[in-house]
Design a protein around this motif. Structure first.
Motif, PDB file in Angstrom:
ATOM      1  N   MET A   1       0.841  -1.196   0.000  1.00 16.48           N
ATOM      2  CA  MET A   1       0.000   0.000   0.000  1.00 16.48           C
ATOM      3  C   MET A   1       0.876   1.245   0.000  1.00 16.48           C
ATOM      4  O   MET A   1       1.995   1.240   0.497  1.00 16.48           O
ATOM      5  CB  MET A   1      -0.899  -0.003   1.240  1.00 16.48           C
ATOM      6  N   HIS A   2       0.327   2.283  -0.566  1.00 14.97           N
ATOM      7  CA  HIS A   2       1.065   3.542  -0.590  1.00 14.97           C
ATOM      8  C   HIS A   2       0.219   4.683  -0.017  1.00 14.97           C
ATOM      9  O   HIS A   2      -0.916   4.888  -0.435  1.00 14.97           O
ATOM     10  CB  HIS A   2       1.500   3.890  -2.012  1.00 14.97           C
ATOM     11  N   VAL A   3       0.817   5.381   0.929  1.00 21.58           N
ATOM     12  CA  VAL A   3       0.151   6.515   1.566  1.00 21.58           C
ATOM     13  C   VAL A   3       0.904   7.786   1.203  1.00 21.58           C
ATOM     14  O   VAL A   3       2.142   7.811   1.234  1.00 21.58           O
ATOM     15  CB  VAL A   3       0.121   6.344   3.105  1.00 21.58           C
ATOM     16  N   THR A   4       0.186   8.823   0.859  1.00 19.89           N
ATOM     17  CA  THR A   4       0.814  10.120   0.599  1.00 19.89           C
ATOM     18  C   THR A   4       0.261  11.125   1.601  1.00 19.89           C
ATOM     19  O   THR A   4      -0.951  11.147   1.872  1.00 19.89           O
ATOM     20  CB  THR A   4       0.542  10.575  -0.848  1.00 19.89           C
ATOM     21  N   ALA A   5       1.163  11.904   2.172  1.00 20.78           N
ATOM     22  CA  ALA A   5       0.744  12.905   3.160  1.00 20.78           C
ATOM     23  C   ALA A   5       1.323  14.262   2.790  1.00 20.78           C
ATOM     24  O   ALA A   5       2.454  14.347   2.306  1.00 20.78           O
ATOM     25  CB  ALA A   5       1.215  12.488   4.550  1.00 20.78           C
ATOM     26  N   LEU A   6       0.541  15.308   3.001  1.00 16.08           N
ATOM     27  CA  LEU A   6       1.051  16.677   2.854  1.00 16.08           C
ATOM     28  C   LEU A   6       1.407  17.156   4.254  1.00 16.08           C
ATOM     29  O   LEU A   6       0.606  16.998   5.172  1.00 16.08           O
ATOM     30  CB  LEU A   6      -0.016  17.613   2.273  1.00 16.08           C
ATOM     31  N   ALA A   7       2.572  17.747   4.427  1.00 15.74           N
ATOM     32  CA  ALA A   7       2.963  18.082   5.799  1.00 15.74           C
ATOM     33  C   ALA A   7       3.616  19.439   5.931  1.00 15.74           C
ATOM     34  O   ALA A   7       4.386  19.868   5.081  1.00 15.74           O
ATOM     35  CB  ALA A   7       3.904  17.013   6.343  1.00 15.74           C
ATOM     36  N   GLY A   8       3.299  20.090   7.033  1.00 19.69           N
ATOM     37  CA  GLY A   8       3.995  21.293   7.445  1.00 19.69           C
ATOM     38  C   GLY A   8       5.114  20.910   8.402  1.00 19.69           C
ATOM     39  O   GLY A   8       5.820  19.927   8.145  1.00 19.69           O
ATOM     40  N   GLY A   9       5.234  21.651   9.498  1.00 20.48           N
ATOM     41  CA  GLY A   9       6.355  21.431  10.404  1.00 20.48           C
ATOM     42  C   GLY A   9       6.067  20.502  11.564  1.00 20.48           C
ATOM     43  O   GLY A   9       5.845  19.301  11.365  1.00 20.48           O
ATOM     44  N   VAL A  10       6.016  21.063  12.757  1.00 19.80           N
ATOM     45  CA  VAL A  10       6.005  20.251  13.972  1.00 19.80           C
ATOM     46  C   VAL A  10       4.813  19.294  14.032  1.00 19.80           C
ATOM     47  O   VAL A  10       4.989  18.091  14.254  1.00 19.80           O
ATOM     48  CB  VAL A  10       6.033  21.153  15.222  1.00 19.80           C
ATOM     49  N   ARG A  30       3.025  -3.461   7.192  1.00 21.31           N
ATOM     50  CA  ARG A  30       4.468  -3.230   7.253  1.00 21.31           C
ATOM     51  C   ARG A  30       5.099  -2.884   5.906  1.00 21.31           C
ATOM     52  O   ARG A  30       6.136  -2.241   5.854  1.00 21.31           O
ATOM     53  CB  ARG A  30       5.143  -4.467   7.857  1.00 21.31           C
ATOM     54  N   ASP A  31       4.505  -3.320   4.822  1.00 24.55           N
ATOM     55  CA  ASP A  31       5.087  -3.024   3.505  1.00 24.55           C
ATOM     56  C   ASP A  31       4.602  -1.699   2.931  1.00 24.55           C
ATOM     57  O   ASP A  31       4.905  -1.361   1.782  1.00 24.55           O
ATOM     58  CB  ASP A  31       4.745  -4.152   2.509  1.00 24.55           C
ATOM     59  N   THR A  32       3.848  -0.961   3.726  1.00 22.42           N
ATOM     60  CA  THR A  32       3.333   0.322   3.250  1.00 22.42           C
ATOM     61  C   THR A  32       4.475   1.300   2.999  1.00 22.42           C
ATOM     62  O   THR A  32       5.394   1.414   3.814  1.00 22.42           O
ATOM     63  CB  THR A  32       2.365   0.919   4.296  1.00 22.42           C
ATOM     64  N   THR A  33       4.409   1.979   1.880  1.00 19.79           N
ATOM     65  CA  THR A  33       5.362   3.055   1.624  1.00 19.79           C
ATOM     66  C   THR A  33       4.643   4.395   1.797  1.00 19.79           C
ATOM     67  O   THR A  33       3.428   4.488   1.611  1.00 19.79           O
ATOM     68  CB  THR A  33       5.947   2.961   0.198  1.00 19.79           C
ATOM     69  N   VAL A  34       5.416   5.371   2.189  1.00 19.76           N
ATOM     70  CA  VAL A  34       4.836   6.689   2.498  1.00 19.76           C
ATOM     71  C   VAL A  34       5.590   7.768   1.723  1.00 19.76           C
ATOM     72  O   VAL A  34       6.827   7.802   1.754  1.00 19.76           O
ATOM     73  CB  VAL A  34       4.931   6.985   4.014  1.00 19.76           C
ATOM     74  N   THR A  35       4.855   8.605   1.033  1.00 16.37           N
ATOM     75  CA  THR A  35       5.468   9.785   0.413  1.00 16.37           C
ATOM     76  C   THR A  35       4.958  11.017   1.156  1.00 16.37           C
ATOM     77  O   THR A  35       3.746  11.183   1.339  1.00 16.37           O
ATOM     78  CB  THR A  35       5.112   9.904  -1.080  1.00 16.37           C
ATOM     79  N   VAL A  36       5.890  11.828   1.588  1.00 16.80           N
ATOM     80  CA  VAL A  36       5.534  13.061   2.287  1.00 16.80           C
ATOM     81  C   VAL A  36       5.820  14.236   1.359  1.00 16.80           C
ATOM     82  O   VAL A  36       6.932  14.357   0.836  1.00 16.80           O
ATOM     83  CB  VAL A  36       6.353  13.216   3.586  1.00 16.80           C
ATOM     84  N   ALA A 126      17.552  13.016   3.472  1.00 14.84           N
ATOM     85  CA  ALA A 126      16.686  11.915   3.915  1.00 14.84           C
ATOM     86  C   ALA A 126      17.495  10.628   4.114  1.00 14.84           C
ATOM     87  O   ALA A 126      17.232   9.842   5.023  1.00 14.84           O
ATOM     88  CB  ALA A 126      15.571  11.690   2.902  1.00 14.84           C
ATOM     89  N   GLN A 127      18.491  10.444   3.262  1.00  4.91           N
ATOM     90  CA  GLN A 127      19.392   9.287   3.399  1.00  4.91           C
ATOM     91  C   GLN A 127      20.102   9.353   4.757  1.00  4.91           C
ATOM     92  O   GLN A 127      20.185   8.347   5.478  1.00  4.91           O
ATOM     93  CB  GLN A 127      20.408   9.351   2.258  1.00  4.91           C
ATOM     94  N   PRO A 132      14.669   6.408   3.601  1.00  4.27           N
ATOM     95  CA  PRO A 132      14.420   5.384   2.573  1.00  4.27           C
ATOM     96  C   PRO A 132      14.319   3.979   3.185  1.00  4.27           C
ATOM     97  O   PRO A 132      13.453   3.194   2.780  1.00  4.27           O
ATOM     98  CB  PRO A 132      15.646   5.499   1.657  1.00  4.27           C
ATOM     99  N   GLN A 133      15.155   3.695   4.163  1.00  5.88           N
ATOM    100  CA  GLN A 133      15.124   2.379   4.810  1.00  5.88           C
ATOM    101  C   GLN A 133      13.776   2.110   5.477  1.00  5.88           C
ATOM    102  O   GLN A 133      13.411   0.961   5.708  1.00  5.88           O
ATOM    103  CB  GLN A 133      16.229   2.266   5.862  1.00  5.88           C
ATOM    104  N   ARG A 134      13.052   3.155   5.801  1.00  4.09           N
ATOM    105  CA  ARG A 134      11.751   2.992   6.453  1.00  4.09           C
ATOM    106  C   ARG A 134      10.612   3.142   5.452  1.00  4.09           C
ATOM    107  O   ARG A 134       9.455   3.245   5.836  1.00  4.09           O
ATOM    108  CB  ARG A 134      11.615   4.008   7.597  1.00  4.09           C
ATOM    109  N   GLY A 135      10.946   3.157   4.167  1.00  2.00           N
ATOM    110  CA  GLY A 135       9.903   3.235   3.144  1.00  2.00           C
ATOM    111  C   GLY A 135       9.340   4.623   2.946  1.00  2.00           C
ATOM    112  O   GLY A 135       8.242   4.787   2.390  1.00  2.00           O
ATOM    113  N   VAL A 136      10.076   5.622   3.403  1.00  2.00           N
ATOM    114  CA  VAL A 136       9.559   6.991   3.331  1.00  2.00           C
ATOM    115  C   VAL A 136      10.319   7.805   2.285  1.00  2.00           C
ATOM    116  O   VAL A 136      11.552   7.787   2.251  1.00  2.00           O
ATOM    117  CB  VAL A 136       9.678   7.703   4.702  1.00  2.00           C
ATOM    118  N   THR A 137       9.591   8.494   1.441  1.00  3.63           N
ATOM    119  CA  THR A 137      10.171   9.441   0.491  1.00  3.63           C
ATOM    120  C   THR A 137       9.682  10.826   0.889  1.00  3.63           C
ATOM    121  O   THR A 137       8.478  11.050   0.999  1.00  3.63           O
ATOM    122  CB  THR A 137       9.697   9.131  -0.945  1.00  3.63           C
ATOM    123  N   LEU A 138      10.627  11.730   1.116  1.00  3.40           N
ATOM    124  CA  LEU A 138      10.246  13.111   1.445  1.00  3.40           C
ATOM    125  C   LEU A 138      10.496  13.987   0.227  1.00  3.40           C
ATOM    126  O   LEU A 138      11.624  14.068  -0.263  1.00  3.40           O
ATOM    127  CB  LEU A 138      11.060  13.624   2.643  1.00  3.40           C
TER     128      LEU A 138
END
Lengths: 324, 324
Positions: A1-10, A30-36, A126-127, A132-138
């Motif tokens: 699964m892939h989740v995309t989130a829009l994010a500000g700061g804190v 656990r195999d979910t990837t996240v793009t922020v 991010a590296q 990346p190791q946690r499946g997250v792309t910022l």
């Protein structure tokens, strides 16, 4: 699964830390990837160095390196560079950067100066923080330099200051008349941003500032259209509890754009694409736009566990709306 | 009275600290003003920031802020920025800058980026370190960016590295074939440099490296002519004792230009303008060019008092040659 989130700061960063904890604790997710997609409207050039406060807050928070009390900056910081700049009479004294943080800004400025895009620079950072190791792309919302300016009227007539000056030095106490995002007219989404929204299974809006964080991201040409067009349900988490921001000055920002500070009114800002809205129990009776599914629960992200539960509830609502 | 000195890094800075101590202890010399013309050939852009090692060594040393054991950099330093840059994989690891030092380089780069000349930037830094209050003006030899490169032949054929890389990373152990000062063909003296030489009562050459410090300064168009034409006696202090540099790698530099490493041969490099030459007792019998007055005394600058005595002796010789 892939989740995309829009994010500000804190707020966004703490929500995302909770989301990752939730995903890592849930075997079926656990195999979910996240793009922020991170806000870059807060970006500022300080001391000649390019500082990206929201991206860095996400990086440091997800990298377990954030100053948790402060919410931003690095833990266990020292301030030798700042002190020396003060001795040299280099402003602004109202923005205090730590030495480790300066390392980030020096590297970013170096790489930008070498011709790398902000996306490429952010990927390198991010590296460093293990995303990346946690499946997250910022991704930055755009590689085009943009800066949110705040029009004030302090008596000497209307004038504009950088968002950070209003937020940090003035603590948002001088009423904002309006926000102007310099450079937005030529900003295009960074590579991967529209695809991440279009191909997501769920899109999440963390409890980030609806005006100067999420609102600025939505101002980048094409992003709002992608949210309207994505097959993924868009689920948001209210940044207000009982009409007050849990943190920050969302109320002052809403006042500037003439929107009442209620959880329902924030949802209305997203009415053209929002499918689910998570509010605090205190706001369970707020009015949301037609077609938006409302859910309520405690929204205070007091620690990682609390944030994980909130992020999990938002994700569950999204999966439910997706029919999964 | 006005004294002008050409200076490189550590040796020059320690000599100048001694000179100021001597002037401040001598009631009849207390009104003396000093102009220092600093070498900028060692300048380097590191981490995207402009670093001027020799100017900074003079500033920190005269400002009582230098790391005295090391000879350069700030006392009581921390290395948080450097550590963070290392974690981000930003080279070069062979050049370690402290956090306070980074403050200087960030300010300098900021000001240069704002359009100030290196002279103007240096004046601001000199203010921070109290030089004007002590009657000292520090001028870069030129505002034109120049960089000394070293041509090496390590087996893979001749190639050039920045002077700092040869000096710091390679410790001058790989024989230099020659030095090339990039940018020197368009370098002009910084404002005030030629006037300071022409209007001086005495010109001093501290025991700085005759090739990559004094030699580079002499390469700026007009400076050598000003030294030939000034009414002031030019008095130098040998950087060699018994054929060896007290500090640094002057012998390796002299080898590269085919000059024997003796106190007398160094004097020959300046024969067209030198009037007095101070050597160590061990070199009392060295041969100097015709017309150069030779004096000998201990030349080890073991502490400020020793440096003050050496600088005092050089100044006295200059005043004697001036008939004052």
């Amino acid at each position: 699964m892939h989740v995309t989130a829009l994010a500000g700061g804190v707020g966004g960063a703490r929500f995302l830390r909770g989301l990752l904890a939730h995903l890592e604790r849930s075997p079926e997710l656990r195999d979910t990837t996240v793009t922020v997609v991170g806000n870059t409207g807060d970006d500022i050039t300080l001391f000649g160095l390019r500082v990206c406060p929201d991206l860095d807050t996400v990086l440091y928070t997800l990298g377990s390196a954030v100053n948790d009390e402060q919410g931003w900056g690095r833990a266990d910081e020292s301030y030798a560079v700042h002190t020396e700049l003060g001795a040299l009479g280099v402003p602004p004294e109202w923005f205090s950067l730590g030495d480790k943080d300066f390392g980030t800004h020096i590297a970013r400025s170096l790489w930008l100066g070498q011709g790398l895009s902000l996306s490429e620079v952010t990927a390198r950072l991010a590296q460093r923080w293990g995303l990346p190791q946690r499946g997250v792309t910022l991704l930055p919302m755009t590689d085009t330099p943009v800066e949110t300016h705040v029009v004030l009227d302090e008596g000497a007539g209307p004038h504009a200051v950088h968002f950070q000056e209003w937020w940090v030095r003035l603590r948002a106490r001088v009423p904002a008349q309006r926000f102007v995002v310099a450079g937005m007219d030529r900003a295009t989404p960074a590579p991967g941003v529209l695809e991440a929204i279009r191909s997501a299974d769920v899109v999440l809006l963390p409890p980030s500032n609806p005006v100067v964080s999420i609102g600025v991201i939505l101002g980048v040409a094409g992003i709002r259209d992608a949210l309207r067009g994505t097959r993924a349900p868009v689920v948001g988490v209210s940044p207000l509890v009982s009409g007050r921001p849990v943190r920050g000055h969302a109320d002052a920002c809403l006042a500037a754009i003439g929107v009442p500070a209620t959880a329902g009114d924030v949802a209305s800002l997203y009415s053209d694409f929002l499918r689910g809205w998570l509010v605090d129990e205190a706001d369970a009776d707020t009015v949301v736009p037609t077609g938006v599914t409302l859910r309520s629960r405690g929204l205070l992200m007091t620690d990682v566990d609390a944030a994980a539960a909130i992020a999990g509830a938002a994700l569950s609502l999204g999966l439910e709306l997706a029919g999964k």
